[in-house]
Design a protein around this motif. Structure first.
Motif, PDB file in Angstrom:
ATOM      1  N   THR B 304       0.867  -1.181   0.000  1.00 44.21           N
ATOM      2  CA  THR B 304       0.000   0.000   0.000  1.00 44.21           C
ATOM      3  C   THR B 304       0.902   1.228   0.000  1.00 44.21           C
ATOM      4  O   THR B 304       2.015   1.190   0.513  1.00 44.21           O
ATOM      5  N   ASP B 305       0.423   2.297  -0.585  1.00 46.93           N
ATOM      6  CA  ASP B 305       1.256   3.477  -0.788  1.00 46.93           C
ATOM      7  C   ASP B 305       1.328   4.315   0.494  1.00 46.93           C
ATOM      8  O   ASP B 305       0.318   4.532   1.165  1.00 46.93           O
ATOM      9  N   ARG B 307       1.420   7.309   0.838  1.00 53.05           N
ATOM     10  CA  ARG B 307       0.658   8.562   0.799  1.00 53.05           C
ATOM     11  C   ARG B 307      -0.740   8.414   1.373  1.00 53.05           C
ATOM     12  O   ARG B 307      -1.371   9.409   1.704  1.00 53.05           O
ATOM     13  N   TYR B 308      -1.228   7.201   1.448  1.00 51.68           N
ATOM     14  CA  TYR B 308      -2.523   7.035   2.119  1.00 51.68           C
ATOM     15  C   TYR B 308      -2.439   6.049   3.278  1.00 51.68           C
ATOM     16  O   TYR B 308      -3.326   5.244   3.498  1.00 51.68           O
ATOM     17  N   ARG B 311      -5.328   5.734   5.627  1.00 52.34           N
ATOM     18  CA  ARG B 311      -6.486   4.969   5.160  1.00 52.34           C
ATOM     19  C   ARG B 311      -6.594   3.631   5.900  1.00 52.34           C
ATOM     20  O   ARG B 311      -7.705   3.141   6.127  1.00 52.34           O
ATOM     21  N   ALA B 314      -8.211   4.004   9.184  1.00 53.21           N
ATOM     22  CA  ALA B 314      -9.584   4.457   8.912  1.00 53.21           C
ATOM     23  C   ALA B 314     -10.462   3.278   8.491  1.00 53.21           C
ATOM     24  O   ALA B 314     -11.606   3.150   8.941  1.00 53.21           O
ATOM     25  N   LEU B 315      -9.926   2.406   7.654  1.00 50.48           N
ATOM     26  CA  LEU B 315     -10.695   1.220   7.266  1.00 50.48           C
ATOM     27  C   LEU B 315     -10.816   0.254   8.442  1.00 50.48           C
ATOM     28  O   LEU B 315     -11.787  -0.484   8.547  1.00 50.48           O
ATOM     29  N   MET B 317     -11.269   1.342  11.448  1.00 48.83           N
ATOM     30  CA  MET B 317     -12.421   1.931  12.150  1.00 48.83           C
ATOM     31  C   MET B 317     -13.726   1.533  11.480  1.00 48.83           C
ATOM     32  O   MET B 317     -14.732   1.291  12.142  1.00 48.83           O
ATOM     33  N   PHE B 363      -9.047  10.822   9.511  1.00 49.19           N
ATOM     34  CA  PHE B 363      -9.667   9.616   8.960  1.00 49.19           C
ATOM     35  C   PHE B 363     -10.743   9.908   7.905  1.00 49.19           C
ATOM     36  O   PHE B 363     -11.574   9.054   7.608  1.00 49.19           O
ATOM     37  N   SER B 364     -10.694  11.119   7.337  1.00 48.48           N
ATOM     38  CA  SER B 364     -11.588  11.418   6.220  1.00 48.48           C
ATOM     39  C   SER B 364     -10.820  11.290   4.904  1.00 48.48           C
ATOM     40  O   SER B 364      -9.674  11.741   4.795  1.00 48.48           O
ATOM     41  N   VAL B 365     -11.467  10.718   3.915  1.00 45.72           N
ATOM     42  CA  VAL B 365     -10.828  10.555   2.599  1.00 45.72           C
ATOM     43  C   VAL B 365     -10.521  11.908   1.969  1.00 45.72           C
ATOM     44  O   VAL B 365      -9.614  12.039   1.158  1.00 45.72           O
TER      45      VAL B 365
END
Lengths: 413, 417
Positions: B304-305, B307-308, B311, B314-315, B317, B363-365
């Motif tokens: 996974t990158d 830069r996120y 995420r 967050a996922l 959560m 945790f917001s996209v």
């Protein structure tokens, strides 16, 4: 805009009232119809697998006793614009990998319906996020890898699930389709030479067929049957403009090659992945080509090393039609979720409305299935996704999925 | 410097709505609500109104930097150092800071039972760092910090001399640990007698560090039985270990908790892609946390990158993990896993001034990382065109060097492992 929406709603309400037997209702705090704007506190009524009414709860009555699914946000069932899921399976072993056939570099005759596994777990997995329609089939990796199809993500057999048996012929103009050990194609130039050669053959095949058609000498019928070539028949459909050539190309020079091919043969092309498409905005626009943008969170390496999260927005800003996709993955994640890819595009310049459009109505238009899916409108298939918040937010859940009026997923995902 | 007006997420304490963060000589010297914290006179005041500040992210498992590790000559090569492969110019470092990562455990791949030593790095990439040494984290004695990569399951199984089965994988590791024990005993018995001291063996030296608890083992493991094998090895040889990836960790959460072993987990969009990840669940984080396991997430960049990175928690959560643990899982818990809990991972007085300034909830996209700071120096600024290129990608953002992982390239080109 607002007036157009109200007029549309008026039509919906009337249609809803003439309906005889409502089977199911969906009520959403916000209903993104993707046809004329979002409805606050909206209702969708379903009869015989079709949408029979859409509109605000204030004007659409849900008949007594009808099961009603409720959610904060309701959208049309999502459309994954391009995938290999169902040909690629969860285990990633030869047993469940049918997206690429390595025996020959060009096999347009391979049909996706002969390989799509509607029972594949990953099909159910993406469905649980709201994906109800997938354009899937042979993947990138060979010069011409085969055909694609469009299917619903539910059904017991491919015949039950499929919407369009043959959608496009998949081709690859990228080093991933090159071969070593003195086999062809081994270079970019050779790839184009082989593709041009094959399209030229197909052109002649079509022309010959037309000559035979014109010649009504019945003695030739046998000869005609013998000459049948399934690959040439398929590419012939590309030559005749019936099927687009879906070409995976990432580097600017490969994208330029695709446009050259289109120009030379007058064929329809769809650009797939197109990592460096932002360098050729004018050319792509002038050619009138739709771009199936790489998964937004695809890995930046090799051919895609210069990919940008903002490509979908850049293309859309320029007025180039785009479709978002889950694409092909050789390792992990074995399937991407197009909802996530759209979310990342939305957050990187595309915005909610265009990103949602790219996985619903706009994808449906490009794929030629907007008469059935892509928006919540009367008469369309009752393919609906329910969410407990903004569908693009990480912490939102998909709480229900309907396909043709049937509740196919109720897990909280 | 003083950063004012932002919403502060200290991680080791309650969130502060209108906070002040004061930084001096690369350290945090004050943190608190406006009014509670004195802004020193003469301090540069940075108005961070509307922003959210949290500690710099700690990534406990990454392959940035053009990594390589052991070669194919043998399955266990602890003497090999990932350090010696790193390219400080690699664009992966730029992307990592764009993702808010400030501390990273850079690992060699998983195609070996042990592919070598990992290195803990601080992404001090603001000024032109010309050698990788500029990024190293050193302990109180000045020694560079890092762990040892190990792996079991299918990635490290291949033709001889590699193991072909799980049992042989475990045997080969046990054999080396036994050797390392004997090697250490020989050295101890020899005392000052130079003639009796065995010839120095860099592989065994590293394993001795592991046996003595000076070097943590970062163990790639997916399936529940492979996880249990790691716990058995730990039990037998008494080393400190972190379980990495743990796709099936949810099946043995109580056992992991009982062993007191922390987890550095991956979260992938979908299960599968390899047999061992067939039962990967988004719920793993929650299940482990509920069981009392110290939980961190990692990028496994490129899997996974960077830069996120946010995420992943967050996922987590999305699948029930608490916000509190989600925040810790990419900061303080990671720091503790890397023995850096006293230096990084929270906005606390005395800690390194490593922090991230965002324009919204972590945790917001839709949230964008505006700035990343390491030890009081700005290493990423989204408003700078050069930095933005790495944050979103574009022409020239590509890799300087491809990492050698285990199995990615093969699968990508269609060959099966």
């Amino acid at each position: 805009m607002k007036r157009a929406m109200m007029m549309l709603l008026g039509v919906c309400v009337v249609a809803g009232m003439v309906g005889a037997e409502v089977d199911l209702a969906v009520r959403g705090g916000v209903v993104h119809t993707m046809a004329g704007g979002a409805i606050k506190d909206g209702v969708v009524l379903i009869e015989d697998g079709k949408i029979s009414a859409v509109g605000p709860a204030s004007s659409i009555r849900i008949p007594d006793g009808v099961r009603t699914l409720e959610a904060a946000v309701v959208t049309p069932g999502l459309i994954d614009g391009h995938a290999t899921v169902g040909l690629t399976g969860i285990y990633n072993i030869p047993h469940d990998q049918d997206q690429i056939e390595r025996s020959e570099p060009m096999q347009p005759e391979l049909r996706a319906i002969d390989a799509f596994n509607v029972h594949e777990e990953l099909v159910a997995f993406v469905r649980s996020f709201g994906v109800t329609t997938v354009h899937t089939g042979h993947g990138p990796g060979e010069l011409i890898s085969g055909q694609t199809l469009i299917t619903k993500t539910h059904g017991n057999t491919v015949a039950e699930a499929v919407m369009v048996e043959s959608v496009a012929v998949a081709a690859t103009l990228s080093p991933i389709a090159q071969k070593g050990a003195k086999k062809s194609p081994g270079t970019r130039a050779k790839m184009m030479a082989m593709l041009r050669g094959e399209l030229q053959r197909a052109k002649e095949y079509v022309e010959k067929g037309e000559r035979v058609e014109e010649d009504d000498d019945e003695d030739d019928d046998e000869k005609k049957a013998k000459a049948r070539d399934l690959g040439m028949e398929t590419l012939g459909r590309v030559i005749k403009g019936e099927l687009p050539l879906l070409v995976t190309a990432n580097r600017a020079q490969d994208i330029a090659s695709v446009l050259r091919l289109k120009e030379e043969f007058g064929i329809r092309v769809w650009l797939d992945m197109a990592a460096e498409s932002y360098l050729l905005i004018d050319e792509i626009k002038a050619a009138g080509v739709t771009v199936f943008v790489h998964p937004t969170m695809y890995r930046a390496y090799g051919d895609t090393e210069n990919m940008s999260y903002e490509t979908a927005a850049t293309l859309a800003d320029a007025g180039i039609p785009i479709v978002l996709q889950s694409g092909y993955e050789g390792y992990v994640p074995k399937v991407r979720v197009v909802l996530y890819e759209a979310a990342w595009a939305a957050a990187n310049g595309l915005g909610f409305q265009r990103a949602m459009g790219a996985i619903t109505i706009d994808a449906a238009r490009v794929l030629g299935i907007d008469d059935r899916v892509g928006s919540l409108e009367v008469g369309k298939d009752a393919d609906i996704a329910l969410y407990d918040g903004d569908p693009f937010e990480y912490t939102t859940h998909c709480v229900g999925v309907l396909i043709e009026g049937e509740v196919v997923s109720e897990v909280v995902r | 410097m003083a950063f004012t007006g932002a919403h502060l997420i200290p991680v080791d304490g309650p969130e502060i709505d209108d906070g002040v963060l004061v930084v001096h000589r690369g350290k945090i010297v004050a943190v608190g609500a406006v009014g509670d914290v004195d802004v020193p006179s003469g301090a540069d005041v940075v108005d961070a109104s509307g922003g959210v500040i949290m500690p710099g992210l700690v990534d406990t498992h990454s392959h940035v930097g053009g990594i390589s590790g052991a070669d194919r000559s043998g399955p266990i090569q602890p003497g090999v150092r990932v350090l010696d492969s790193l390219n400080v110019m690699d664009s992966g470092f730029k992307r990592a800071v764009a993702g808010g990562i400030t501390t990273v455990n850079i690992m060699p791949g998983s195609g070996h039972l042990s592919s070598g030593q990992t290195v803990y790095a601080k992404l001090r990439v603001g000024e032109v760092a010309t050698t990788i040494d500029a990024l190293l984290i050193r302990d109180a004695d000045g020694a560079m910090m890092g762990g040892l990569k190990m792996a079991n399951g299918t990635n490290s199984m291949r033709d001889a001399p590699f193991p072909g089965t799980r049992a042989r994988s475990a045997f080969l590791l046990r054999e080396q640990f036994v050797k390392a024990r004997e090697y250490r005993e020989k050295i101890e018995r020899a005392g000052d007698d130079a003639a009796k001291i065995p010839a120095r063996d860099l592989h065994l030296d590293t394993l001795v560090e592991v046996l003595e608890g000076k070097r943590v083992v970062h163990f790639h493991t997916h399936r529940h039985d492979d996880i249990m094998t790691v716990l058995r090895l730990k039990e037998e040889f008494g080393f400190r270990v972190v379980l990495h990836h743990v796709s099936e960790g949810w099946k043995v959460a109580d056992e992991i908790a009982a062993a007191g072993v922390p987890v550095s987990a991956i979260l992938i969009d979908s299960p599968g892609g390899k047999l061992e990840a067939k039962h990967l669940l988004y719920e793993t984080g929650k299940v482990l946390d509920d069981a009392g396991v110290l939980l961190a997430y990692h990028t496994d960049d490129w899997i996974t990158d960077s830069r996120y990175f946010l995420r992943s928690p967050a996922l987590g959560m999305r699948a029930g993990l608490s916000r509190e643990t989600a925040l810790r899982s990419v900061t303080l818990n990671g720091a503790e896993i890397l023995d850096l809990g006293d230096r990084v991972g929270s906005l606390a007085v005395g800690k390194d001034a490593d922090f991230v300034i965002m324009d919204g909830d972590p945790f917001s996209v839709y949230t964008k990382i505006r700035e990343t700071w390491v030890e009081g120096e700005k290493v990423f600024d989204r408003s700078e065109e050069g930095d933005l290129l790495y944050a979103v990608g574009g022409y020239g953002a590509g890799h300087d060097q491809r990492p050698y992982l285990c199995c990615y390239g093969h699968s990508q080109t269609g060959a099966q492992q």
